[in-house]
Design a protein around this motif. Sequence first.
Motif, PDB file in Angstrom:
ATOM      1  N   ALA A 196      -2.785   7.447 -27.548  1.00 26.07           N
ATOM      2  CA  ALA A 196      -2.886   7.713 -29.418  1.00 26.07           C
ATOM      3  C   ALA A 196      -3.640   8.811 -29.809  1.00 26.07           C
ATOM      4  CB  ALA A 196      -3.570   6.256 -30.207  1.00 26.07           C
ATOM      5  N   THR A 197      -2.394   9.784 -30.324  1.00 22.77           N
ATOM      6  CA  THR A 197      -2.522  11.252 -30.541  1.00 22.77           C
ATOM      7  C   THR A 197      -2.545  11.048 -31.865  1.00 22.77           C
ATOM      8  OG1 THR A 197      -1.556  11.633 -28.118  1.00 22.77           O
ATOM      9  CG2 THR A 197      -2.309  13.793 -29.844  1.00 22.77           C
ATOM     10  N   PHE A 198      -3.172  12.313 -32.482  1.00 17.54           N
ATOM     11  CA  PHE A 198      -2.525  12.434 -33.952  1.00 17.54           C
ATOM     12  C   PHE A 198      -1.737  13.397 -34.166  1.00 17.54           C
ATOM     13  CE2 PHE A 198      -3.663  14.422 -38.108  1.00 17.54           C
ATOM     14  CZ  PHE A 198      -4.344  13.394 -38.577  1.00 17.54           C
ATOM     15  N   LEU A 199      -1.067  13.034 -35.598  1.00 14.63           N
ATOM     16  CA  LEU A 199       0.493  13.644 -35.410  1.00 14.63           C
ATOM     17  C   LEU A 199       0.594  15.220 -35.347  1.00 14.63           C
ATOM     18  CD1 LEU A 199       3.266  11.933 -35.738  1.00 14.63           C
ATOM     19  CD2 LEU A 199       2.949  12.299 -38.357  1.00 14.63           C
ATOM     20  N   ASP A 200      -0.520  14.992 -36.576  1.00 13.13           N
ATOM     21  CA  ASP A 200      -0.588  16.793 -36.536  1.00 13.13           C
ATOM     22  C   ASP A 200      -1.540  17.363 -35.055  1.00 13.13           C
ATOM     23  OD1 ASP A 200      -0.548  19.300 -37.242  1.00 13.13           O
ATOM     24  OD2 ASP A 200      -1.375  18.784 -40.016  1.00 13.13           O
ATOM     25  N   LEU A 203      -4.469  20.019 -35.985  1.00 15.86           N
ATOM     26  CA  LEU A 203      -5.519  19.001 -36.069  1.00 15.86           C
ATOM     27  C   LEU A 203      -5.777  18.097 -35.366  1.00 15.86           C
ATOM     28  CD1 LEU A 203      -4.751  18.081 -40.369  1.00 15.86           C
ATOM     29  CD2 LEU A 203      -6.029  19.476 -39.006  1.00 15.86           C
ATOM     30  N   ARG A 204      -5.181  18.105 -33.838  1.00 16.90           N
ATOM     31  CA  ARG A 204      -5.129  16.573 -32.846  1.00 16.90           C
ATOM     32  C   ARG A 204      -6.525  16.835 -32.429  1.00 16.90           C
ATOM     33  NH1 ARG A 204       0.547  16.477 -29.999  1.00 16.90           N
ATOM     34  NH2 ARG A 204       0.857  16.364 -32.305  1.00 16.90           N
ATOM     35  N   LEU A 205      -7.114  17.618 -32.443  1.00 19.53           N
ATOM     36  CA  LEU A 205      -8.681  18.790 -31.381  1.00 19.53           C
ATOM     37  C   LEU A 205      -9.863  17.821 -32.183  1.00 19.53           C
ATOM     38  CD1 LEU A 205      -8.168  21.797 -29.761  1.00 19.53           C
ATOM     39  CD2 LEU A 205      -8.395  19.467 -28.667  1.00 19.53           C
ATOM     40  N   GLU A 206      -9.438  18.445 -33.769  1.00  9.42           N
ATOM     41  CA  GLU A 206     -10.328  17.748 -34.767  1.00  9.42           C
ATOM     42  C   GLU A 206     -10.813  16.127 -34.364  1.00  9.42           C
ATOM     43  OE1 GLU A 206      -8.558  20.400 -34.987  1.00  9.42           O
ATOM     44  OE2 GLU A 206      -9.427  21.749 -35.224  1.00  9.42           O
ATOM     45  N   TYR A 207      -9.527  15.495 -33.848  1.00  9.12           N
ATOM     46  CA  TYR A 207      -9.322  14.276 -34.491  1.00  9.12           C
ATOM     47  C   TYR A 207      -8.826  13.375 -33.225  1.00  9.12           C
ATOM     48  CZ  TYR A 207      -8.002  13.890 -39.230  1.00  9.12           C
ATOM     49  OH  TYR A 207      -7.380  13.382 -41.045  1.00  9.12           O
ATOM     50  N   GLU A 216      -0.360   3.881 -39.444  1.00  6.54           N
ATOM     51  CA  GLU A 216      -0.076   5.325 -39.873  1.00  6.54           C
ATOM     52  C   GLU A 216       0.604   5.923 -38.805  1.00  6.54           C
ATOM     53  OE1 GLU A 216      -3.126   7.527 -41.338  1.00  6.54           O
ATOM     54  OE2 GLU A 216      -3.645   6.615 -42.783  1.00  6.54           O
ATOM     55  N   LYS A 217       1.485   7.401 -39.041  1.00  6.46           N
ATOM     56  CA  LYS A 217       1.918   7.329 -37.513  1.00  6.46           C
ATOM     57  C   LYS A 217       1.227   8.084 -36.757  1.00  6.46           C
ATOM     58  CE  LYS A 217       6.491   8.726 -40.837  1.00  6.46           C
ATOM     59  NZ  LYS A 217       7.136   9.681 -40.959  1.00  6.46           N
ATOM     60  N   LEU A 218       1.104   7.851 -35.621  1.00  7.73           N
ATOM     61  CA  LEU A 218       1.089   8.355 -34.439  1.00  7.73           C
ATOM     62  C   LEU A 218       2.159   8.733 -33.543  1.00  7.73           C
ATOM     63  CD1 LEU A 218       0.120   6.154 -32.761  1.00  7.73           C
ATOM     64  CD2 LEU A 218      -1.337   5.618 -34.119  1.00  7.73           C
ATOM     65  N   VAL A 219       1.453   9.578 -32.722  1.00  8.00           N
ATOM     66  CA  VAL A 219       2.249   9.728 -31.105  1.00  8.00           C
ATOM     67  C   VAL A 219       1.579   8.964 -29.624  1.00  8.00           C
ATOM     68  CG1 VAL A 219       3.218  10.925 -29.684  1.00  8.00           C
ATOM     69  CG2 VAL A 219       2.811  12.058 -31.680  1.00  8.00           C
ATOM     70  N   ILE A 220       2.393   8.015 -28.936  1.00 13.50           N
ATOM     71  CA  ILE A 220       1.583   7.066 -27.954  1.00 13.50           C
ATOM     72  C   ILE A 220       2.673   7.947 -26.868  1.00 13.50           C
ATOM     73  CG2 ILE A 220       1.966   4.987 -27.513  1.00 13.50           C
ATOM     74  CD1 ILE A 220       1.815   3.400 -29.988  1.00 13.50           C
ATOM     75  N   TYR A 221       1.446   8.649 -25.896  1.00  9.51           N
ATOM     76  CA  TYR A 221       1.517   9.525 -24.516  1.00  9.51           C
ATOM     77  C   TYR A 221       1.367   8.498 -23.653  1.00  9.51           C
ATOM     78  CZ  TYR A 221       2.824  13.820 -26.030  1.00  9.51           C
ATOM     79  OH  TYR A 221       2.841  15.133 -27.525  1.00  9.51           O
ATOM     80  N   HIS A 222       1.904   8.908 -22.677  1.00  8.51           N
ATOM     81  CA  HIS A 222       2.189   7.677 -21.626  1.00  8.51           C
ATOM     82  C   HIS A 222       0.657   8.399 -20.245  1.00  8.51           C
ATOM     83  CE1 HIS A 222       2.946   5.900 -16.888  1.00  8.51           C
ATOM     84  NE2 HIS A 222       2.636   4.862 -17.425  1.00  8.51           N
ATOM     85  N   ARG A 223      -0.727   7.953 -20.046  1.00  9.42           N
ATOM     86  CA  ARG A 223      -1.618   8.315 -19.526  1.00  9.42           C
ATOM     87  C   ARG A 223      -1.113   9.808 -18.047  1.00  9.42           C
ATOM     88  NH1 ARG A 223      -4.462  10.969 -18.296  1.00  9.42           N
ATOM     89  NH2 ARG A 223      -7.630  11.105 -18.229  1.00  9.42           N
TER      90      ARG A 223
END
Length: 301
Positions: A196-200, A203-207, A216-223
């Motif tokens: 699971a990756t933060f949407l923005d 701010l991705r590294l901070e989260y 809440e919206k997020l992005v799901i990446y295949h590992r």
Amino acid sequence: MAQNLYGPGVRMGNWNEELCLEEERMRDFLEKREKGELLLQRNRRLKKIILRPMELSVSQDGFVHYGDKVMLVNPDHPRWEEAGVFMEGDLCLCMSPDEVKAQLYDEFETPCGVSAVRTTAPNGRNTFTILSRSSDGVGQVLRYGQDFCLGIAAGPEFKTLYLSSDHRTLLKSAKKSCLQEVTLTDEVSHLNSWQATFLDPQLRLEYEGYPVRANEKLVIYHRHTNRALATHRHLSLRTYFGKEVEVAAHTHMDSRRVEKPRNHWMLVTGNPRNKSTTMLDLPKPPSDDTRAVEQVMGINT
């Protein structure tokens, strides 16, 4: 004048052969009906298993935990550059077994396909379980950047199938877009891992390492392939349950190098007021509903 005294009741010649074939077909029909092997019986049994009502997990603290039962929903968004028929509304990820193989065999044959359809009712084909890669992760909070699996109970024995993907090849790719295929498989491997990756992106590294909030919206990446889960609303598929749209693993970027809405997902949990519904069924607060704000401003003026 001579009369023809022979008819279908006379057991001789071709008439006798037709009667024997009819009796054999009837015996075969009655035997299959007793065993529940008729196509109509298989069809009813399959739909009863797949479309069984499910209850989603209720989040007490607002976060997603390992072991929670959730729905993966791609929120509604306007049409961008897609041409042709465009399916609107909130689309949830669903299991989509092959129509012919599902009726011929009692168990689902793997790999099993997935698709997206407009529905908000949790059932056996759209309810996924957040699974940990370790055995002691049940109940712990899911965090951004952590590996997790998405499992679904399928078939009469409710065997767990895992959402999986791998690099596309000439012989293995999505049906319509020819991009990286996403399927359900019973094999446990590194191809089942997602993040699971933060949407923005700013701010991705901070989260990184923060708990994932539910609904809440997020992005799901295949590992393994670093491709984001995506819905293609303009690419329709004919499935066992009707017209649905394609789901693939591909990161769609805009001019600002930000994931497009087709890569946005929500991990939807259950409604604490009614376990048969989801958090999407709750009315939006006035602060989030622009129409309500406009009405209030119009009354004040």
